[in-house]
Structure formats: structure tokens, C-alpha cells
Design an enzyme around this catalytic site. Structure first.
Site, mmCIF file in Angstrom:
data_model
loop_
_atom_site.group_PDB
_atom_site.id
_atom_site.type_symbol
_atom_site.label_atom_id
_atom_site.label_comp_id
_atom_site.label_asym_id
_atom_site.label_seq_id
_atom_site.Cartn_x
_atom_site.Cartn_y
_atom_site.Cartn_z
ATOM 1 N N SER A 1 5.025 -1.047 4.023
ATOM 2 C CA SER A 1 5.248 -2.400 4.539
ATOM 3 C C SER A 1 5.586 -3.353 3.398
ATOM 4 O O SER A 1 4.810 -3.523 2.463
ATOM 5 C CB SER A 1 4.000 -2.901 5.276
ATOM 6 N N GLU B 1 -8.675 -1.631 6.156
ATOM 7 C CA GLU B 1 -7.555 -1.642 7.091
ATOM 8 C C GLU B 1 -8.063 -1.533 8.523
ATOM 9 O O GLU B 1 -7.583 -2.223 9.426
ATOM 10 C CB GLU B 1 -6.603 -0.492 6.775
ATOM 11 N N SER C 1 -1.845 7.031 12.935
ATOM 12 C CA SER C 1 -1.226 7.190 14.255
ATOM 13 C C SER C 1 -2.250 7.110 15.378
ATOM 14 O O SER C 1 -3.454 7.296 15.169
ATOM 15 C CB SER C 1 -0.495 8.536 14.324
ATOM 16 N N SER D 1 1.609 6.608 2.491
ATOM 17 C CA SER D 1 2.356 7.570 3.309
ATOM 18 C C SER D 1 3.489 8.230 2.529
ATOM 19 O O SER D 1 4.150 7.588 1.701
ATOM 20 C CB SER D 1 2.934 6.880 4.548
ATOM 21 N N GLN E 1 0.854 -1.185 0.000
ATOM 22 C CA GLN E 1 0.000 0.000 0.000
ATOM 23 C C GLN E 1 0.896 1.242 0.000
ATOM 24 O O GLN E 1 1.609 1.505 0.962
ATOM 25 C CB GLN E 1 -0.888 -0.023 1.239
ATOM 26 N N GLU F 1 -2.766 9.187 17.664
ATOM 27 C CA GLU F 1 -3.441 10.484 17.828
ATOM 28 C C GLU F 1 -4.615 10.623 16.861
ATOM 29 O O GLU F 1 -5.690 11.114 17.225
ATOM 30 C CB GLU F 1 -2.433 11.620 17.609
#
Length: 397
Positions: free
Chosen positions: A175, A258, A379, A143, A140, A381
Site C-alpha cells: 500500500s 493491523e 485474506s 507480501s 509495510q 480465508e
């Protein structure tokens, strides 16, 4: 006519009995065999490594027997069965000693359903079946170094050129990107279009000229992630997923898968709780602090497991992986943090320096690998913000 869950489970048990050995109780054989307790399979660092080959072989075996994609469409090699059959098989499979499937998790749980829903004919059939049988490994490519957690701020571009596209840019923390055959790539296709309407999704052949996937060596010594550079990479329009400019919608569907995978525990490799408690029994000092830390670690993992089970049940009942599933990742990371805290207290220096004593230094991996769980899949957060705003209805900060 759909086969009932009970009959399906009996057939699946017969298949597993014939194809795999029962999983051993590691706590009952303390001091024997490998003491690896890592959350990731750090031996899967090359495409031809035994760990990668074993994972692909096991997936191919399941696919040939009809268990490779239990809920998938039949034209892609799936069995088109309800999700309760998939859950039943996963719970049964956990009882057997099978290869670590981490190398395939992104391709199976995120790329595969996205390809099945959005890919164009031809690509959908070939890549969809390939992912399901592990002939194809997927990654994927979301990012980026300067986008942070704001996926809509990506800078990788896709420029229309004749009957295809030319991609330039960089992705990071992908990944197993350097071990993958295809990548799900989100790129900015129209710099003049409004935010969230300027993105398009593609399926990129990772062996294409101009693709450079460089492994990132982590503190553990493993290379499970990579940074991927794109320099004039040509992608045929037949490999576009969804309409031009609608990549955000495609990305959201991927992220929902996901969230389901993480929230329901399907792609998580957790600490062996029985082994952890055996560690405390053998090396703990029996103090009130040790007992308290052990209780916290035990409860945190059980809570994470129970929440994952409730998420799976919610899907079984017809629900979809909504924002509540973000709490599953928060609980998982909390569980791992409590485990690391307990291990540090019980082992002290033996988790820092290798004394060659079985079942001691091996635990240092847990603390080193937690950040990957904390950041991966969005994340902590971001997940807490989702829960606060979209589950609890709290005002935006």
C-alpha cells in the site's frame, strides 16, 4: 496527572472547531458536490497530489496540538494518554470534514508502533516522531508474489555484509509503497535456520539505491499499491528492528496492530449508510426484493460497526487485539458485499455505464474496490481460519 476524558474531549472539540468544518450530511444534499463513494482516496496517487499534501498537513496540525499520537510515548511526540482518550478523539474527529487519512494509515497504525517498540535508539526517535507528524510516510513490505498468505515462506533475503546488510528480492501489493519514505521490511536472514527463526525485520529507506517501487494500476484506474524490487540494497544494522533471527516475533506484533486497526474500524473507510439508503429511496422500485436487499445491507453494516465498537471497548477495558478481532474484517467485507449487491440491483446498467447522472455510476467503485479489503490485512480465508481454530476451538482442517 492524567487529564480526564471529559476535559480532554472538551479541549479536543475546541481544537477541532477551530481547525476544521463540520462534516456535511451528504444524504441531505443529494445532487450537490462530488458523488464519490469510493472506499479509497483514488486521488492520492502522487507524493505531491493535493490529497496527499492535505492528509500530511492535517496530521502535522494534530501533532503540533498534541493530538497526533495520543497514546504514544512523550519522547516520540506522543501525549502518553490512555487509549480511551484516543477513542474519544477518533469518535469526535469523525464529525468533521477532514482530509482522507488513508495514505497515512499503514505508517500510523502499523509501522509507527513497531518502530516505537523495536527500533534502535536514534532511528526510533527520528523515524517515530517523523511518522507521528507525517514528515515521514511509511509502508509495510511483507507480501511477496510466491509466498501467498504464508508470511513465513518469503524469499526476499538479507545478507550480512560488514556493519550492514544487503537486501535482494521483491514485495508486492504494498500500500502506497511508491509514495513512502520508509518501509517495514521482513526478510530471510539465515537460509539454514529453522522456519520462523530465519527472519529479521528492517526499516528501509525507500530512496536507497536499488529500491524500485512500481505502481500497480488497478481496475479503478488508481495506483494505490505497488510492487517493490530490491537489488543489492544496503541497509545499516542500526535500521534492524529486534534481534537477528527474531523477525517473526516483530512481524506478529505488527500484525496485531493491523488486526486492532481493522477490527476496531480505525483504518476503514466505509460506505455512507445514509447516502446508500437515499439511493434506494430515489432509484429503488419498492419491491420486496429491493427492501430485502436494503435491509441486509443495512444490518450488515450496522453489525460491522457494532463489532468494531465492541473491539474498541475491549481494548479500553485492558484487553489486547487477539484472534477474535479477525472477525471484524470478515464482517466488514460481508457488509461491503451486501452493499455491492444492493447497488447492482437498484442501479443495474447505470452502475456500469456513465450516464452523467449524479450519484449513479459513482457507485461502481464499491464493487471494484472490495477485493482490496478481502485480501488486505490477511485474506478472508485466513481470517475465517483464525476465528474457527483460535476462537471457536474447531479442529484444524
Amino acid at each position: 496527572m492524567t487529564i480526564g476524558v471529559d476535559e480532554f474531549t472538551e479541549r479536543a472539540r475546541a481544537f477541532l472547531d477551530a481547525s476544521a468544518a463540520p462534516a456535511p450530511d451528504r444524504a441531505a444534499r443529494w445532487g450537490e458536490g462530488s458523488d464519490d463513494v469510493g472506499l479509497f482516496d483514488n486521488s492520492a496517487d502522487r507524493a505531491d497530489s493535493p490529497a496527499v499534501l492535505a492528509a500530511r498537513s492535517w496530521q502535522a496540525t494534530k501533532f503540533a496540538a498534541g493530538y497526533g499520537w495520543i497514546t504514544g510515548p512523550r519522547d516520540l511526540g506522543g501525549s502518553a494518554l490512555p487509549i480511551e482518550h484516543d477513542v474519544a478523539f477518533s469518535r469526535l474527529e469523525d464529525r468533521y470534514a477532514i482530509p482522507d487519512p488513508t495514505i497515512l494509515s499503514v505508517g500510523l497504525h502499523m509501522v509507527r508502533p513497531t518502530v516505537a517498540r523495536w527500533a534502535q535508539p536514534g532511528v526510533r526517535e527520528s523515524v517515530g516522531r517523523g511518522l507521528a507528524s507525517a514528515d515521514v510516510v511509511g509502508c509495510q513490505l511483507f507480501s511477496e508474489p510466491e509466498a501467498g498468505s504464508d508470511l513465513a515462506a518469503i524469499r526476499t533475503t538479507a545478507r550480512r555484509d560488514g556493519d550492514g546488510w544487503v537486501v535482494d528480492g521483491q514485495k508486492i501489493w504494498t500500500s502506497h509503497g511508491h509514495l513512502s519514505d520508509v518501509g517495514l521490511l521482513l526478510a530471510r536472514s539465515d537460509p539454514a535456520a529453522p522456519r520462523h527463526r530465519n527472519l529479521t525485520m528492517f526499516l528501509v529507506d525507500m530512496s536507497s539505491p536499488g529500491v524500485d517501487a512500481r505502481p500497480i494500476r488497478q481496475a479503478t484506474g488508481a495506483e494505490g499499491y505497488s510492487e517493490v524490487f530490491f537489488d543489492g540494497v544496503r541497509v545499516p544494522d542500526s535500521h534492524r528492528l529486534g534481534p537477528v533471527g527474531e523477525g517473526w516475533q516483530v512481524a506478529v506484533s505488527t500484525l496485531m496492530n493491523e488486526r486492532l486497526s481493522i477490527g476496531s474500524g480505525r483504518s476503514n473507510r466505509t460506505v455512507d449508510l445514509a447516502l446508500l439508503m437515499e439511493l434506494v429511496r430515489r432509484h429503488g422500485d419498492g419491491s420486496a426484493l429491493t427492501r430485502d436487499l436494503a435491509a441486509r445491507a443495512y444490518v450488515a453494516q450496522r453489525l460491522s460497526e457494532r463489532f468494531a465498537a465492541s473491539c474498541a471497548q475491549e481494548v479500553l477495558d485492558g484487553g489486547s487485539p487477539g484472534p477474535r478481532f479477525s472477525l471484524g474484517k470478515v464482517l466488514l467485507v460481508e457488509s461491503l458485499n451486501r452493499t455491492a449487491e444492493l447497488v447492482d440491483h437498484v442501479l443495474s446498467g447505470r452502475a456500469v455505464a456513465d450516464t452523467t447522472e449524479w450519484g449513479t455510476y459513482a457507485w461502481h467503485l464499491v464493487g471494484l474496490e472490495i477485493p482490496a479489503y478481502s485480501v488486505g490485512g490477511g485474506s478472508d480465508e485466513i481470517q475465517r481460519t483464525i476465528v474457527a481454530e483460535r476462537v471457536l476451538g474447531l479442529p484444524k482442517a
